[in-house]
Scaffold this motif. Sequence first.
Motif, PDB file in Angstrom:
ATOM      1  N   SER A  10       2.807  -4.192   4.314  1.00  0.00           N
ATOM      2  CA  SER A  10       2.417  -5.279   5.452  1.00  0.00           C
ATOM      3  C   SER A  10       2.671  -6.629   5.095  1.00  0.00           C
ATOM      4  CB  SER A  10       1.039  -4.675   5.258  1.00  0.00           C
ATOM      5  OG  SER A  10       0.424  -5.254   6.429  1.00  0.00           O
ATOM      6  N   GLN A  56       1.720   5.441   1.392  1.00  0.00           N
ATOM      7  CA  GLN A  56       1.647   6.373   2.706  1.00  0.00           C
ATOM      8  C   GLN A  56       2.575   7.852   1.737  1.00  0.00           C
ATOM      9  OE1 GLN A  56       3.133   5.353   5.693  1.00  0.00           O
ATOM     10  NE2 GLN A  56       1.512   4.537   6.937  1.00  0.00           N
ATOM     11  N   TYR A 113       1.161  -1.009   0.168  1.00  0.00           N
ATOM     12  CA  TYR A 113       0.286  -0.206   0.151  1.00  0.00           C
ATOM     13  C   TYR A 113       0.703   1.720  -0.154  1.00  0.00           C
ATOM     14  CZ  TYR A 113       0.629   0.240   5.087  1.00  0.00           C
ATOM     15  OH  TYR A 113       1.240   0.232   6.374  1.00  0.00           O
ATOM     16  N   ILE A 164       4.059   9.399  -3.153  1.00  0.00           N
ATOM     17  CA  ILE A 164       3.683   8.393  -2.367  1.00  0.00           C
ATOM     18  C   ILE A 164       5.060   7.082  -2.381  1.00  0.00           C
ATOM     19  CG2 ILE A 164       2.229   5.655  -2.581  1.00  0.00           C
ATOM     20  CD1 ILE A 164       0.424   8.514  -2.606  1.00  0.00           C
ATOM     21  N   ARG A 165       5.157   7.084  -0.226  1.00  0.00           N
ATOM     22  CA  ARG A 165       5.878   6.231  -0.370  1.00  0.00           C
ATOM     23  C   ARG A 165       5.333   4.592   0.003  1.00  0.00           C
ATOM     24  NH1 ARG A 165       6.668   8.150   5.266  1.00  0.00           N
ATOM     25  NH2 ARG A 165       8.915   8.361   4.745  1.00  0.00           N
ATOM     26  N   LYS A 210       3.876  11.071   1.000  1.00  0.00           N
ATOM     27  CA  LYS A 210       4.499  12.036   2.165  1.00  0.00           C
ATOM     28  C   LYS A 210       4.018  13.917   1.937  1.00  0.00           C
ATOM     29  CE  LYS A 210       8.787   9.593   1.028  1.00  0.00           C
ATOM     30  NZ  LYS A 210      10.089   8.861   0.157  1.00  0.00           N
TER      31      LYS A 210
END
Length: 172
Positions: A45, A30, A28, A40-41, A32
Amino acid sequence: MKLRDEHKITPDMFTKMRNLHPRWPQLYGQPKIHKPGAPIRPVVSFYNTPLPPPLQDLHKVLATYLKPLAQNPLCLKDSSDFKQGLECFLDPSFPYHCSLDVQALYTSCDLCLATKTAITSYEQNPGLLPSNITSKTLGTLITFCLDNSYLEFNGCFYSQDEGETMGSPLIV
């Protein structure tokens, strides 16, 4: 099970590594938000991953062994830790303070060298390891985890070729 049967890991540790409801590692992103354009970083998971023993849980156990090697007064946990350090450090001979960020830290790390460094550190400080595990066994387990980093994205499976994925519990 082999490590448990050879008494290289405890039954309690083996139980912690078991996963009764596995799923594939998920990719997924995240944003920045502190960078222009909020790139997107990518994060993976490892929650409830399935390899026997489950990779996520093995990563967590190994992380507890590696944590003492990561203790460094110059390492900061987060921005709050940096701020707290500034408040405690009021030496007028050091009027400037800074914090550095490493670009692509996880993917650019030489994991073979990092594993060798950890093994060497434990050979030099054997008291950091529990008595039932050797630095060689620890190195074998770390290598197993790193060699089996994979993820699922849009129904396809990918292997991590270089470095380690952000989100891995093994990275301390």
